[in-house]
Scaffold this motif. Structure first.
Motif, PDB file in Angstrom:
ATOM      1  N   TYR A 104      -1.885   1.627   9.192  1.00 49.62           N
ATOM      2  CA  TYR A 104      -1.371   0.300   8.887  1.00 49.62           C
ATOM      3  C   TYR A 104      -0.182   0.294   7.929  1.00 49.62           C
ATOM      4  N   TRP A 105       0.244   1.462   7.464  1.00 47.06           N
ATOM      5  CA  TRP A 105       1.368   1.545   6.533  1.00 47.06           C
ATOM      6  C   TRP A 105       2.676   1.344   7.277  1.00 47.06           C
TER       7      TRP A 105
ATOM      8  N   CYS B 219      -1.852   6.204   6.355  1.00 43.87           N
ATOM      9  CA  CYS B 219      -2.674   5.183   7.004  1.00 43.87           C
ATOM     10  C   CYS B 219      -1.926   4.586   8.202  1.00 43.87           C
TER      11      CYS B 219
ATOM     12  N   ILE C 122      -7.936  -7.047   5.077  1.00 44.48           N
ATOM     13  CA  ILE C 122      -8.134  -5.948   4.142  1.00 44.48           C
ATOM     14  C   ILE C 122      -9.564  -6.017   3.621  1.00 44.48           C
TER      15      ILE C 122
ATOM     16  N   CYS D  15       1.651  -3.317   4.278  1.00 42.08           N
ATOM     17  CA  CYS D  15       0.420  -3.099   5.033  1.00 42.08           C
ATOM     18  C   CYS D  15       0.415  -4.051   6.218  1.00 42.08           C
TER      19      CYS D  15
ATOM     20  N   CYS E 294       0.849  -1.179   0.000  1.00 41.28           N
ATOM     21  CA  CYS E 294       0.000   0.000   0.000  1.00 41.28           C
ATOM     22  C   CYS E 294       0.891   1.237   0.000  1.00 41.28           C
TER      23      CYS E 294
END
Length: 50
Positions: free
Chosen positions: A14-15, A12, A26, A21, A7
């Motif tokens: 979650y990055w 974000c 997801i 990710c 990603c």
């Protein structure tokens, strides 16, 4: 963590480095009235702002 999911949205939660990710799952949905045929017609519903 989702395995081998990339990603580029680094705003974000979650990055991680190297565009990894770290979300456990997801959820991708579509935003058009019909089923998507192009990537641009989808949305990641997993996104969570940092």
């Amino acid at each position: 963590m989702a395995k081998d999911v990339l990603c580029a949205v680094n705003s974000c939660t979650y990055w991680e480095e190297e565009n990894r990710c770290k979300a456990e799952s997801i959820f991708v949905a579509y935003h058009a009235a019909k089923q998507p045929t192009e990537p641009e017609e989808t949305d990641c519903k997993t996104f969570k702002k940092k």
